[in-house]
Design an enzyme around this catalytic site. Structure first.
Site, PDB file in Angstrom:
ATOM      1  N   HIS A   1     -19.417   3.081   7.108  1.00  0.00           N
ATOM      2  CA  HIS A   1     -18.606   4.158   7.844  1.00  0.00           C
ATOM      3  C   HIS A   1     -17.146   3.568   7.665  1.00  0.00           C
ATOM      4  CE1 HIS A   1     -19.624   1.050  11.250  1.00  0.00           C
ATOM      5  NE2 HIS A   1     -18.699   1.767  11.900  1.00  0.00           N
TER       6      HIS A   1
ATOM      7  N   HIS B   1     -14.790   2.763  10.354  1.00  0.00           N
ATOM      8  CA  HIS B   1     -14.139   1.731  11.333  1.00  0.00           C
ATOM      9  C   HIS B   1     -13.442   0.629  10.759  1.00  0.00           C
ATOM     10  CE1 HIS B   1     -16.616   3.731  14.866  1.00  0.00           C
ATOM     11  NE2 HIS B   1     -15.554   4.392  14.590  1.00  0.00           N
TER      12      HIS B   1
ATOM     13  N   ASP C   1     -12.986  -2.411  11.568  1.00  0.00           N
ATOM     14  CA  ASP C   1     -13.796  -3.514  11.391  1.00  0.00           C
ATOM     15  C   ASP C   1     -14.816  -3.942  10.376  1.00  0.00           C
ATOM     16  OD1 ASP C   1     -15.289  -1.944  13.146  1.00  0.00           O
ATOM     17  OD2 ASP C   1     -16.223  -3.723  14.079  1.00  0.00           O
ATOM     18  N   HIS C   2     -15.124  -2.695   9.535  1.00  0.00           N
ATOM     19  CA  HIS C   2     -16.152  -2.673   8.603  1.00  0.00           C
ATOM     20  C   HIS C   2     -15.193  -2.426   7.292  1.00  0.00           C
ATOM     21  CE1 HIS C   2     -19.841  -2.313  11.133  1.00  0.00           C
ATOM     22  NE2 HIS C   2     -18.869  -1.829  11.950  1.00  0.00           N
TER      23      HIS C   2
ATOM     24  N   HIS D   1     -22.789   7.354  15.484  1.00  0.00           N
ATOM     25  CA  HIS D   1     -21.837   6.491  15.682  1.00  0.00           C
ATOM     26  C   HIS D   1     -20.333   6.804  15.241  1.00  0.00           C
ATOM     27  CE1 HIS D   1     -19.944   2.376  16.740  1.00  0.00           C
ATOM     28  NE2 HIS D   1     -19.433   2.621  15.286  1.00  0.00           N
TER      29      HIS D   1
ATOM     30  N   ASP E   1     -23.416   0.270  12.191  1.00  0.00           N
ATOM     31  CA  ASP E   1     -23.374   0.157  13.301  1.00  0.00           C
ATOM     32  C   ASP E   1     -24.508   1.267  14.162  1.00  0.00           C
ATOM     33  OD1 ASP E   1     -21.642  -1.833  13.593  1.00  0.00           O
ATOM     34  OD2 ASP E   1     -20.150  -0.596  14.368  1.00  0.00           O
TER      35      ASP E   1
ATOM     36  N   HIS F   1     -23.251  -6.179  13.797  1.00  0.00           N
ATOM     37  CA  HIS F   1     -22.813  -7.029  14.798  1.00  0.00           C
ATOM     38  C   HIS F   1     -23.946  -7.871  15.303  1.00  0.00           C
ATOM     39  CE1 HIS F   1     -18.688  -5.101  15.362  1.00  0.00           C
ATOM     40  NE2 HIS F   1     -19.740  -4.184  14.781  1.00  0.00           N
TER      41      HIS F   1
END
Length: 271
Positions: free
Chosen positions: A64, A66, A68-69, A122, A144, A182
């Protein structure tokens, strides 16, 4: 967290959760000096392992959009020439192949075929990658959407979408390795113990997970079978879970989806 990985020349696929940022894991799978990574939120930890063990990065898989990915994807591709795969319906900093459910990719140097699952909730276009590695061992890179003892927050989707998505993951083989992104396990289990305090499997995993974290070890991957035993979001049709959600919410909750929505709202406000 220190890294020790087995001989990169092995013909078996090795799976390593690479810590990144504050609590992310970038999953690396490698065999015979070739590697892939999933959701590289930053490049440095990945590049360090590639350099240290002489691994060639063949592919980058994104679940996805985001930051932090995806934050390290462009740099890693620039340095390695790796092919980037990602969700068809999300804006990504770099992507060579856009994927949705029904698609599959074959990573030749790892002899690994991965099927794509649409798992929105998400984010609107979130995907997962499901496949089988050594001797047919199943695994899923689920970003996530599913965590040990929990699930992702609903930033762009509805409770019904997320319920369908986690149900899709719940239906995978029981021994499927759950490679989520995570290290949220202890926080999730503290909440899950409020939902189902009499769950023996949950109590056992709570103790074991605390021991792993005390040693600086990851609690992941877990398995679909284990999560079905103690993760409230996969147990919405269990009366003990539904009853706890009804008491907490003060509502009737007459379906699995409404139970799921109440659990998600409870978790969102749990401290």
């Amino acid at each position: 967290m220190a890294h020790t990985i087995p001989d990169p020349a092995s013909d078996r696929i090795q799976l390593v959760p690479v810590p990144a940022l504050s609590d992310n894991y970038i999953w690396m799978a490698y065999s015979d000096s070739h590697a892939i990574v999933v959701d590289p939120g930053e490049a440095a930890p990945v590049q360090g392992l590639l350099d240290r063990y002489g691994l060639a990065l063949d592919a980058i898989l994104l679940t996805h959009h985001h930051g932090d990915h995806v934050g390290g994807a462009r740099e890693l591709q620039a340095r390695s020439g790796a092919t980037v795969y990602g969700p068809a319906r999300e804006q990504l900093p770099v992507c060579d192949h856009r994927l949705e459910q029904g698609d599959a990719i074959f990573l030749e140097n790892l002899d690994l075929r991965l099927e794509v699952l649409d798992i929105p909730g998400h984010t609107a276009g979130h995907i997962a990658y499901f496949g089988r590695m050594n001797q047919g061992k199943p695994l899923v890179f689920c970003g996530d959407t599913l965590f040990s003892g929990g699930c992702g927050r609903l930033f762009e989707g509805t409770p019904a979408q997320m319920y369908d998505s986690v149900s899709k993951l719940r239906a995978l083989p029981l021994d499927t390795l759950v490679c989520c992104a995570h290290e949220y396990t202890l926080a999730n289990l503290r909440w899950a113990l409020q939902v189902e305090p009499g769950n023996d499997a949950l109590q056992e995993w709570w103790k074991a997970a605390q021991g792993l974290r005390a040693q600086g070890l990851p609690t992941l991957p877990t398995t679909i079978g284990a999560e079905r035993d103690f993760n409230p979001f996969l147990r919405t049709q269990q009366e003990s879970v539904a009853k706890a959600a009804r008491i907490q919410s003060g509502e009737r909750l007459d379906s699995a989806v409404t139970v799921f929505a109440a659990l998600r709202a409870w978790k969102d406000h749990f401290k």
